[in-house]
Design a protein around this motif. Structure first.
Motif, PDB file in Angstrom:
ATOM      1  N   LEU A  65     -27.815  45.370  -9.224  1.00  0.00           N
ATOM      2  CA  LEU A  65     -27.779  46.594  -8.432  1.00  0.00           C
ATOM      3  C   LEU A  65     -26.405  47.253  -8.412  1.00  0.00           C
ATOM      4  N   GLN A 110     -26.308  51.023  -9.611  1.00  0.00           N
ATOM      5  CA  GLN A 110     -25.971  52.032  -8.605  1.00  0.00           C
ATOM      6  C   GLN A 110     -24.802  52.914  -9.049  1.00  0.00           C
ATOM      7  N   PHE A 126     -32.517  54.602  -4.426  1.00  0.00           N
ATOM      8  CA  PHE A 126     -31.406  54.078  -5.224  1.00  0.00           C
ATOM      9  C   PHE A 126     -31.071  55.040  -6.363  1.00  0.00           C
ATOM     10  N   ASN A 167     -35.295  50.407   3.926  1.00  0.00           N
ATOM     11  CA  ASN A 167     -35.488  49.598   2.720  1.00  0.00           C
ATOM     12  C   ASN A 167     -35.558  48.111   3.046  1.00  0.00           C
TER      13      ASN A 167
END
Length: 391
Positions: free
Chosen positions: A225, A229, A24, A111
């Motif tokens: 996220l 990200q 990530f 993942n």
């Protein structure tokens, strides 16, 4: 589980999650490599190229969650290792949107398989301390993002080396977790251990409480996220090195998850989630009005908010809907990652055509909605516990 080496399996699981997390952070750094200033993709195109990291994760988690009870945790774990290896290698060879898309797809599947196999394994090994141990396991998601962020910064920004060297570093923890899992006896999942039927498992994921938690997972994951990200694009106009802000956020998250046992004892999972939503909202709002060093203060508030989101959502389901088993945990994780695959291109489009501040304002609406939903959840759980005691 007498012959299962819990400590070795737990440490190996943490290193596998470390690989997941580092992908990530390194992918966030690759945004500038493949973006307008590098290879020439627009931020929206990069958003689409990065989406398989999340929908690949989603598919792997859901199918892995269905298969983990029948194939066993061991086989799903080795599928994670193989797809991780393919994805990392393909990333090194990526030169355009299509190849980046395919590389990201395999990384995403790896993942997802990690979470599909190892969340239920840890819930099974530590059935009396699920929230505590799942939070400890998930220390290594923010911990891995810190490590990946610093690795990216040192290799590319300080030493001026190529991005391929940065990506190649992922082979180190990959080989370590493969060797640690090699030859080990794996436990069965909790659903198999309890003898819960397939019919009861599938019925449990149709319960209103479970569906409610899936909806909440869409919002919590996108808040955490989606923001992390795209940290490079969101903060490049307000702070010199956005990747260091990402490392700072995830350092706070790792420290917070280490003490999750004490927090959950006081607040209970539903209380932790409400607490998290409030701070996540405040943090995102502060990020829209700060710049320079004050960005780190806003980021700290945001970090406090998102620290307990992911593991506590999982542990809530494991604790209050245990008959959902590995499938329930996988649906939750898959829903979270799918939501991020939707939000990334939207954020990219907003940043391309308006500004990063507008994207942050829109993102702050997500935890605002969660505050209302988690207040309702706390009221419901209080009534449920009261009714249980009365019965």
């Amino acid at each position: 589980m007498e012959n299962v080496n819990k400590n070795r399996l737990f440490v190996a699981s943490c290193i596998a999650l470390l690989v997941t997390a580092m992908t990530f952070a390194i992918r966030a750094r690759l945004e500038t490599v493949f973006g307008p200033e590098g290879i020439g993709l627009t931020l929206e195109q990069i958003g689409w190229a990065f989406t398989p990291a999340f929908f690949g994760f989603t598919l792997a988690m859901i199918f892995g969650g269905i298969l983990v009870d029948t194939l066993g945790i061991k086989k799903i774990t080795w599928l994670a290792f193989i797809t991780h290896a393919i994805g990392i290698t393909w990333t090194l060879l990526a030169r355009d949107q299509t190849s980046l898309f395919l590389a990201t797809l395999f990384v995403g599947i790896g993942n997802g398989m990690v979470e599909a196999a190892l969340n239920p394994m840890i819930a099974s090994m530590y059935s009396e301390n699920k929230t505590k141990m799942l939070n400890r396991f998930h220390i290594w998601f923010p911990g891995g993002i810190v490590i990946g962020s610093i690795v990216g910064w040192l290799i590319m920004d300080v030493l001026g080396l190529s991005w391929q060297i940065m990506v190649g570093v992922l082979y180190i923890p990959l080989v370590i977790y493969g060797l640690m899992f090699w030859g080990q006896l794996f436990p069965v999942t909790e659903r198999v251990k309890l003898g819960v039927s397939n019919k009861k498992m599938f019925a449990s994921v149709a319960k209103p409480l479970f569906i409610f938690m899936v909806i909440c997972m869409f919002l919590t994951a996108a808040t955490e996220l989606g923001t992390n990200q795209r940290i490079e694009s969101l903060l490049k106009s307000t702070v010199a090195v956005p990747l260091l802000v990402l490392a700072f956020i995830n350092g706070i998250m790792a420290a917070g998850r280490a003490f999750a046992g004490q927090v959950v004892h006081k607040l209970k999972p539903e209380g932790m989630l409400l607490f998290s939503a409030v701070f996540a909202f405040l943090g995102l709002w502060l990020l829209t009005i700060t710049s320079g060093p004050m960005t780190f203060f806003a980021a700290a508030v945001f970090a406090v908010g998102i620290t307990f989101f992911w593991p506590t959502m999982l542990s809530f389901v494991a604790e209050y809907i245990p008959e959902s088993g590995a499938l329930g945990l996988s649906i939750m994780g898959g829903a979270g990652m799918f939501s991020v695959s939707l939000i990334l291109p939207i954020m990219g489009n907003i940043i391309d055509n308006a500004s990063a501040n507008d994207a942050l304002k829109i993102m702050s609406a997500l935890p605002a909605i969660l505050i209302v939903l988690f207040i309702a959840l706390n009221v419901y759980m209080r009534k449920r516990k009261t009714n249980t005691k009365a019965a």
